[in-house]
Write an enzyme that holds these catalytic residues in place. Sequence first.
Site, mmCIF file in Angstrom:
data_model
loop_
_atom_site.group_PDB
_atom_site.id
_atom_site.type_symbol
_atom_site.label_atom_id
_atom_site.label_comp_id
_atom_site.label_asym_id
_atom_site.label_seq_id
_atom_site.Cartn_x
_atom_site.Cartn_y
_atom_site.Cartn_z
ATOM 1 N N ARG A 94 51.155 64.878 10.201
ATOM 2 C CA ARG A 94 51.730 66.158 10.620
ATOM 3 C C ARG A 94 51.242 67.285 9.737
ATOM 4 O O ARG A 94 51.029 68.394 10.183
ATOM 5 C CB ARG A 94 53.261 66.123 10.542
ATOM 6 N N SER A 133 61.819 62.369 12.589
ATOM 7 C CA SER A 133 62.983 61.607 13.038
ATOM 8 C C SER A 133 64.234 61.991 12.261
ATOM 9 O O SER A 133 65.324 62.113 12.834
ATOM 10 C CB SER A 133 62.719 60.102 12.880
#
Length: 163
Positions: A94, A133
């Site tokens: 990311r 998450s």
Amino acid sequence: MKIMEKIAVYPGSFDPITNGHMDIITRASKMYDKLVVAVLVNKQKKSLFTVEERVELIKKSTVDIPNVEVDSFSGLFVDYCTQKEIHIAIRGLRALSDFDLELQMAHMNDFLSKGKVDTVFLVTSTKHSYISSSTVKEIAMFRGRCCDLVPKPVCDELTKKFL
């Protein structure tokens, strides 16, 4: 002459699977004949969803991607790869901060597998680069809007968990 199928594995805890994970899964599934999404069983970590629930959520989320298989494993990742005869690991990045840890893991997996497991890094699409998450779980816990961050089956389950 037997043609070998190109198989890769995308390991993770996926607690829960996010649209960032789905971005990596969708793109990796186009690069390989089969992509195994392998859910890590980590007894040290307190998870929101059980391993069985995570496997089921991933199956529901990837139902339209025919070459994706979902599995779970515990123990060393390279042992799982050896057992399944998989030589390619997919890892998503990311941000630059992910790279350091992921590179160390790739080197360790290379060492432990004696060069039999290569790691392929895929950079998450910019539109998903801020999703994690843990952030999704926190937003859901406070009943915030997280359904744009996860596949619909996950959104439904998060809503049930935190009602």
